[in-house]
Design an enzyme around this catalytic site. Structure first.
Site, PDB file in Angstrom:
ATOM      1  N   ILE A  51      -3.393 -14.949  -8.768  1.00 30.66           N
ATOM      2  CA  ILE A  51      -4.449 -15.049  -7.759  1.00 30.66           C
ATOM      3  C   ILE A  51      -5.306 -16.290  -8.031  1.00 30.66           C
ATOM      4  O   ILE A  51      -6.253 -16.239  -8.791  1.00 30.66           O
ATOM      5  CB  ILE A  51      -5.331 -13.790  -7.785  1.00 30.66           C
ATOM      6  CG1 ILE A  51      -4.467 -12.550  -7.572  1.00 30.66           C
ATOM      7  CG2 ILE A  51      -6.405 -13.884  -6.697  1.00 30.66           C
ATOM      8  CD1 ILE A  51      -5.245 -11.263  -7.776  1.00 30.66           C
ATOM      9  N   PRO A  52      -4.936 -17.394  -7.394  1.00 33.66           N
ATOM     10  CA  PRO A  52      -5.657 -18.657  -7.597  1.00 33.66           C
ATOM     11  C   PRO A  52      -7.023 -18.624  -6.925  1.00 33.66           C
ATOM     12  O   PRO A  52      -7.238 -19.248  -5.895  1.00 33.66           O
ATOM     13  CB  PRO A  52      -4.738 -19.698  -6.941  1.00 33.66           C
ATOM     14  CG  PRO A  52      -4.006 -18.940  -5.878  1.00 33.66           C
ATOM     15  CD  PRO A  52      -3.868 -17.530  -6.376  1.00 33.66           C
ATOM     16  N   CYS A  53      -7.923 -17.921  -7.521  1.00 32.92           N
ATOM     17  CA  CYS A  53      -9.246 -17.776  -6.927  1.00 32.92           C
ATOM     18  C   CYS A  53      -9.957 -19.120  -6.817  1.00 32.92           C
ATOM     19  O   CYS A  53     -10.862 -19.281  -6.018  1.00 32.92           O
ATOM     20  CB  CYS A  53     -10.078 -16.799  -7.736  1.00 32.92           C
ATOM     21  SG  CYS A  53     -10.019 -17.106  -9.493  1.00 32.92           S
ATOM     22  N   TYR A  54      -9.518 -20.072  -7.608  1.00 35.88           N
ATOM     23  CA  TYR A  54     -10.181 -21.379  -7.562  1.00 35.88           C
ATOM     24  C   TYR A  54      -9.864 -22.119  -6.267  1.00 35.88           C
ATOM     25  O   TYR A  54     -10.521 -23.084  -5.931  1.00 35.88           O
ATOM     26  CB  TYR A  54      -9.762 -22.223  -8.771  1.00 35.88           C
ATOM     27  CG  TYR A  54      -8.288 -22.501  -8.865  1.00 35.88           C
ATOM     28  CD1 TYR A  54      -7.460 -21.649  -9.590  1.00 35.88           C
ATOM     29  CD2 TYR A  54      -7.735 -23.613  -8.229  1.00 35.88           C
ATOM     30  CE1 TYR A  54      -6.113 -21.909  -9.681  1.00 35.88           C
ATOM     31  CE2 TYR A  54      -6.382 -23.877  -8.310  1.00 35.88           C
ATOM     32  CZ  TYR A  54      -5.573 -23.023  -9.036  1.00 35.88           C
ATOM     33  OH  TYR A  54      -4.232 -23.283  -9.108  1.00 35.88           O
ATOM     34  N   VAL A  56     -10.167 -20.693  -3.468  1.00 36.61           N
ATOM     35  CA  VAL A  56     -11.045 -20.079  -2.473  1.00 36.61           C
ATOM     36  C   VAL A  56     -12.461 -20.621  -2.663  1.00 36.61           C
ATOM     37  O   VAL A  56     -13.044 -20.477  -3.729  1.00 36.61           O
ATOM     38  CB  VAL A  56     -11.039 -18.551  -2.635  1.00 36.61           C
ATOM     39  CG1 VAL A  56     -11.888 -17.920  -1.553  1.00 36.61           C
ATOM     40  CG2 VAL A  56      -9.616 -18.028  -2.579  1.00 36.61           C
TER      41      VAL A  56
END
Length: 103
Positions: A51-54, A56
DNA sequence: CAGTTGACGGCCC
DNA sequence: GGGGCCGCCAACT
C-alpha cells in the site's frame, strides 16, 4: 469487502509515476465523502509494502502534515524515485495526478 | 452503547 | 487571498 479493503485496493492500483488525492481515492473506492476515512485507513496501513500510501496526497498535491512513516523528506524521495517531480514540496497535480478512467 | 476524533474536502466568511 | 467551519463515514476510547 470492507470500506478499508476497498480503499486499500484502490491505493494499490495507483500506477507508478502517478499520485492520487485522498478525495480521488475515496471516489474510486465508492464514495467521495470517504476522504477522511481514506486518511484513517492509510494511517492504519496494515500492509505498507503493498500500500504505497506515499502516493496519496492532499488535493493540494502535498503530503499530509502528519505523514509519519519515515518523514516527509522520505516520502518526497520515494515519489521522485517513481519519476514524480516535486516543486517546493508539492506535486504538479496536472501532470502526475492519477488519470483514472473509471471516474 | 455513546461520544469524540481523524493522513480530508469543499464552501463560507 | 487567507483562515475558519461544517460535513461525510468509520474506528478508537
Amino acid at each position: 469487502m470492507n470500506t478499508f479493503n476497498m480503499i486499500y485496493d484502490v491505493v494499490k492500483k495507483i500506477p507508478k509515476g502517478k499520485v492520487a488525492t485522498y478525495g480521488q481515492v475515496a471516489a474510486l473506492a465508492g464514495n467521495r465523502r470517504w476522504a477522511r476515512v481514506v486518511g484513517y485507513a492509510l494511517h492504519a496501513n496494515p500492509d505498507p509494502e503493498n500500500i504505497p500510501c506515499y502516493r496519496v496526497v492532499t488535493k493540494d498535491g502535498k503530503p499530509s502534515n502528519a505523514f509519519v512513516f519515515g518523514g516527509i523528506n522520505e516520502q518526497i524521495k520515494l515519489l521522485e524515485k517513481d519519476g514524480i517531480e516535486f516543486k517546493d514540496g508539492v506535486v504538479d497535480m496536472e501532470k502526475y495526478q492519477w488519470d483514472t478512467p473509471m471516474i
